[in-house]
Each structure stands twice: as C-alpha cells, then as structure tokens.
Design an enzyme around this catalytic site. Structure first.
Site, PDB file in Angstrom:
ATOM      1  N   SER A   1       0.833  -1.201   0.000  1.00  0.00           N
ATOM      2  CA  SER A   1       0.000   0.000   0.000  1.00  0.00           C
ATOM      3  C   SER A   1       0.868   1.250   0.000  1.00  0.00           C
ATOM      4  O   SER A   1       1.994   1.244   0.529  1.00  0.00           O
ATOM      5  CB  SER A   1      -0.897   0.018   1.247  1.00  0.00           C
ATOM      6  OG  SER A   1      -1.617   1.227   1.344  1.00  0.00           O
TER       7      SER A   1
ATOM      8  N   TYR B   1      -1.281  -0.585  10.496  1.00  0.00           N
ATOM      9  CA  TYR B   1      -1.512  -0.942   9.092  1.00  0.00           C
ATOM     10  C   TYR B   1      -0.386  -0.410   8.215  1.00  0.00           C
ATOM     11  O   TYR B   1       0.189  -1.143   7.398  1.00  0.00           O
ATOM     12  CB  TYR B   1      -2.853  -0.387   8.625  1.00  0.00           C
ATOM     13  CG  TYR B   1      -3.173  -0.703   7.187  1.00  0.00           C
ATOM     14  CD1 TYR B   1      -3.758  -1.914   6.833  1.00  0.00           C
ATOM     15  CD2 TYR B   1      -2.874   0.199   6.176  1.00  0.00           C
ATOM     16  CE1 TYR B   1      -4.037  -2.211   5.516  1.00  0.00           C
ATOM     17  CE2 TYR B   1      -3.142  -0.091   4.847  1.00  0.00           C
ATOM     18  CZ  TYR B   1      -3.725  -1.300   4.517  1.00  0.00           C
ATOM     19  OH  TYR B   1      -3.982  -1.593   3.208  1.00  0.00           O
TER      20      TYR B   1
END
Length: 256
Positions: free
Chosen positions: A138, A148
């Site tokens: 990501s 995350y």
C-alpha cells in the site's frame, strides 16, 4: 496451463486478480475464510473462463490453517506459478484504542502470512527456476499512520529484499502499492472514506492490470495511478517529521 494461488480472493483486489489471471488462462487456487463466497467465485470464474478453480478455506490468522496453504504452495507435484499475497484488513481506530488482540490479528494476516507463504512459494519456485510472487502492499507503507502502515512498510521492504535474493533465479517478486481503491475494504473495517476526493481513487481493474504488467516485466515496485506515483515520490523525499505529523497520518490511514 499455469496456476496462480491468491489469498483474500473472495472479493475486492483479490477477486480482481482472480478474474484477470483466469482471463489470461491461469488455473486458480483461491483462498479465503468463508466457503460459500469461495464456491460462488469458483462457479462464476469457471463459467466465464476455460480454467479450473480449486478452493482452500483458511483463516490466515490461524497458524495451522496458514500452514495448509503453505503446504499447497510447496507441493512440487502440483506447482504454483504465481502467488498473490493479498489477504488483509484495516482497523478504524488508532493503535492504543484497539484491543491488542485485534492488532496482533492484523499483523498475523498482513505480515506473518506474507512471510510464511512467500517462504514456501519462493523455495518451490527457486527449485523450478521460474515463478512470480506478488505482494499487495500500500501507499500507506510510506506513511506513519498506525499498525496498518507499519505492516505495509514491512511488506514493501520485504518484497524488495526477497526480489534481490531471488535475482537471477527466474523468480520475481513485485510489491503492488495501491492508494484508494473502491472495494469493500473500508466498509468491512468500519472506515469512513466519504470525504475522500474522487481524483484520489484508482479503478480496481487498473490496480490489478498495472500490478500484473509490472510483475510480467520483473519490476519490484508497482504504484498504480499517476497521482500516487507523484505522491510516493514526494513521500520518499519528504522530511520524516512531516510524514509523522498527525494530520497526514490520519488522512491516509488504511488505503486499500
């Protein structure tokens, strides 16, 4: 006929990888936690394409179930030519506001599963001198926005490292680093993205097609979307205190 194994294949980015790889003529092994969704995907893909779809029901947070997937990747009698490590989820709250068990589960799925499955696939592919590993990372990995982002930073750096170790073996590793993509990722994590500008979203098909094209060319990093190519270039050059600012971190938490 080549075979691809995809984790988190029942929806979103994983399902799109399954559709596009099947359209290219790959047989599939699709992995997710819920059997009914996998059976539906199997039926739809086999109806639309002349390929075979095998299902593996596994919760990658569970070490024993994760090993079942790793064993399938290591099976040289049924070789896997492409591994797509895609399974993942996000948490809506900041780190200290989440139960630590949820944070551990996130790391197990995003980090441990990627490590274990890449190890199994990498050894099997190296032995055959051919194969592709695609790790869905990501843009958040270049930011400082919670567990995350930290996990995705690990996925990107791990992919770069493994690509270097496998250089010259016939096996390639590609980290696909999307920004905002319209999937059920945000709703499943109770993450509100209604205020995100339209220009920040990249079509799902483009994310996967660009990622597959990058893997075909042996590229180590794929950042789909011109806007995110610019953004990641700026993020890599920006001073770390700016990257750590609360406003930027909260704005870009949980990208996929």
């Amino acid at each position: 006929m080549p075979t691809a194994l995809i984790t988190g294949a029942s929806s979103g980015i994983g399902r799109e990888f399954a559709d596009q790889l099947a359209a290219q003529g790959h047989d599939l092994v699709i992995v997710a936690r819920r059997e009914p969704e996998l059976l539906q995907v199997k039926s739809e893909i086999e109806t639309a394409n002349q390929v075979s779809v095998e299902i593996l029901v596994a919760d990658l947070n569970d070490r024993a179930q994760l090993q079942t997937v790793a064993d399938r990747l290591a099976d040289q009698s049924r070789p896997i030519d492409v591994l797509v490590n895609n399974a993942g989820f996000g948490l809506a709250k900041p780190f200290l506001d989440n139960p630590v068990e949820d944070e551990e589960r996130l790391l197990n799925v995003l980090v441990r599963a990627t490590l274990v499955l890449s190890h199994a696939a990498g050894n099997a592919m190296r032995g055959r001198k051919t194969g592709r590993i695609i790790n869905v990372s990501s843009v958040a990995g270049w930011m400082a926005s919670g567990t995350y982002a930290a996990a995705k930073s690990w996925v990107t750096v791990f992919s770069e490292s493994l690509a270097g170790q496998l250089s010259g073996t016939g096996v390639t590793v590609t980290a696909v680093c999307p920004g905002f993509v319209h999937t059920d990722f945000h709703s499943s994590g109770d993450i509100d993205r209604s205020s995100t500008p339209d220009f920040m979203w990249v079509p799902l098909k483009d994310v996967v097609s660009e990622g597959l094209a990058a893997a075909d060319k042996g590229k180590t990093i794929s950042v789909p979307g011109a806007q995110y190519k610019v953004l990641t270039t700026l993020l890599r050059a920006a001073p770390r205190p700016l990257i750590r600012s609360r406003r930027i971190a909260s704005t870009h938490r949980n990208q996929e």
